[in-house]
Design an enzyme around this catalytic site. Structure first.
Site, mmCIF file in Angstrom:
data_model
loop_
_atom_site.group_PDB
_atom_site.id
_atom_site.type_symbol
_atom_site.label_atom_id
_atom_site.label_comp_id
_atom_site.label_asym_id
_atom_site.label_seq_id
_atom_site.Cartn_x
_atom_site.Cartn_y
_atom_site.Cartn_z
ATOM 1 N N CYS A 10 0.632 -1.014 -0.355
ATOM 2 C CA CYS A 10 0.223 -0.057 -0.177
ATOM 3 C C CYS A 10 0.906 1.594 -0.273
ATOM 4 O O CYS A 10 2.065 1.103 -0.055
ATOM 5 C CB CYS A 10 -1.052 0.048 1.283
ATOM 6 N N ASN A 13 2.444 1.388 4.472
ATOM 7 C CA ASN A 13 2.292 0.606 4.660
ATOM 8 C C ASN A 13 2.305 0.067 6.352
ATOM 9 O O ASN A 13 2.743 0.174 7.668
ATOM 10 C CB ASN A 13 4.524 -0.236 4.660
ATOM 11 N N CYS A 15 -1.472 0.715 7.815
ATOM 12 C CA CYS A 15 -2.394 0.460 7.730
ATOM 13 C C CYS A 15 -3.219 -0.806 6.629
ATOM 14 O O CYS A 15 -3.438 -1.745 7.108
ATOM 15 C CB CYS A 15 -3.628 1.773 7.363
ATOM 16 N N ARG A 16 -3.025 -0.598 5.723
ATOM 17 C CA ARG A 16 -4.218 -1.448 4.925
ATOM 18 C C ARG A 16 -2.862 -2.810 4.311
ATOM 19 O O ARG A 16 -3.578 -4.340 4.830
ATOM 20 C CB ARG A 16 -4.382 -0.776 3.066
ATOM 21 N N SER A 17 -1.998 -2.625 3.898
ATOM 22 C CA SER A 17 -1.109 -4.011 3.376
ATOM 23 C C SER A 17 -0.204 -4.403 5.302
ATOM 24 O O SER A 17 -0.505 -5.518 4.912
ATOM 25 C CB SER A 17 -0.005 -3.537 2.735
ATOM 26 N N ASP A 127 -8.015 3.961 1.181
ATOM 27 C CA ASP A 127 -6.892 4.496 1.566
ATOM 28 C C ASP A 127 -8.041 4.630 3.182
ATOM 29 O O ASP A 127 -8.185 6.070 2.848
ATOM 30 C CB ASP A 127 -6.104 5.962 1.299
HETATM 31 P P1 4NP Z 1 -1.720 2.748 4.028
HETATM 32 O O1 4NP Z 1 -2.370 4.642 4.757
HETATM 33 O O2 4NP Z 1 -0.848 3.368 3.027
HETATM 34 O O3 4NP Z 1 -2.781 2.259 3.671
HETATM 35 O O4 4NP Z 1 -0.537 2.141 4.703
HETATM 36 C C1 4NP Z 1 -1.314 4.922 4.910
HETATM 37 C C2 4NP Z 1 -1.029 5.355 5.870
HETATM 38 C C3 4NP Z 1 0.268 6.803 5.748
HETATM 39 C C4 4NP Z 1 -0.496 7.731 4.660
HETATM 40 C C5 4NP Z 1 -1.360 7.924 3.600
HETATM 41 C C6 4NP Z 1 -1.762 6.339 3.982
HETATM 42 N N1 4NP Z 1 0.104 9.112 4.893
HETATM 43 O O5 4NP Z 1 -0.009 9.803 3.932
HETATM 44 O O6 4NP Z 1 0.973 9.475 5.729
#
Ligand code: 4NP
Length: 164
Positions: A10, A13, A15-17, A127
């Site tokens: 994702c 790294n 939240c989703r992955s 996201d």
């Molecule tokens: P992820 O979510 O891609 O599912 O881990 C996010 C975590 C952090 C950010 C964006 C999406 N960020 O902009 O910091």
């Protein structure tokens, strides 16, 4: 026998992955396949390198019995295309970043996680980072569903798995 290897990707790294990593690993373990399938996760963005998953992600995961305490954010790297049979993106932006990194001779499967899901309305795991708490529960629902589909796909298509 070499392991079948799966990398979930994702943006951050955190939240989703990592959710996909923990859920799919738990499914692999409970089906007795941990000697056959290796699981990892990574991000395309570097804001959270070395960080544990987001607290909101950990909270919904732990309500359903998933442990994410060992996971730490890392970046996707060129070497991952040598190491992983499946590189699985959560959304189209992640996928296009991975396509840009993909070596011409990569023979693994690069695609969207939701392609392995039976439920076809939504093609991405969205996201949740800047949204409300229900976004995190929805990510977990989508990830559980797609994980079951991915494991069924691996069982069906991998000669190594035919006797298990
Ligand atoms: P992820 O979510 O891609 O599912 O881990 C996010 C975590 C952090 C950010 C964006 C999406 N960020 O902009 O910091």
């Amino acid at each position: 026998m070499s392991k079948i290897s799966v990398l979930f990707v994702c943006l951050g790294n955190i939240c989703r992955s990592p959710t996909a990593h923990a859920v799919f690993q738990s499914m692999v373990d409970s089906e007795g396949l941990s000697q056959q399938i290796a699981v990892d996760s990574a991000g395309t963005g570097d804001w959270h390198l070395g960080h544990a998953p987001d607290q909101r992600t950990c909270a919904v995961a732990s309500e359903r019995g998933y442990d994410m305490s060992e996971l730490r954010s890392r970046l996707v790297e060129a070497e991952d295309f040598n190491r992983f049979d499946y590189i699985i993106a959560m959304d189209n932006e992640n996928l296009s970043n991975l396509h840009a990194m993909r070596p011409g001779d990569y023979e693994g499967q690069l695609g969207l996680f939701r392609d392995y899901s039976q439920q076809s309305e939504q093609t991405e795991v969205p996201d949740p980072y800047y949204g409300g708490d229900n976004g995190f529960a929805m990510v977990l629902d989508l990830v559980e569903e797609a994980s079951a589909g991915l494991l069924a796909h691996i069982r069906l298509t991998s000669p190594e798995m035919q006797s298990l």
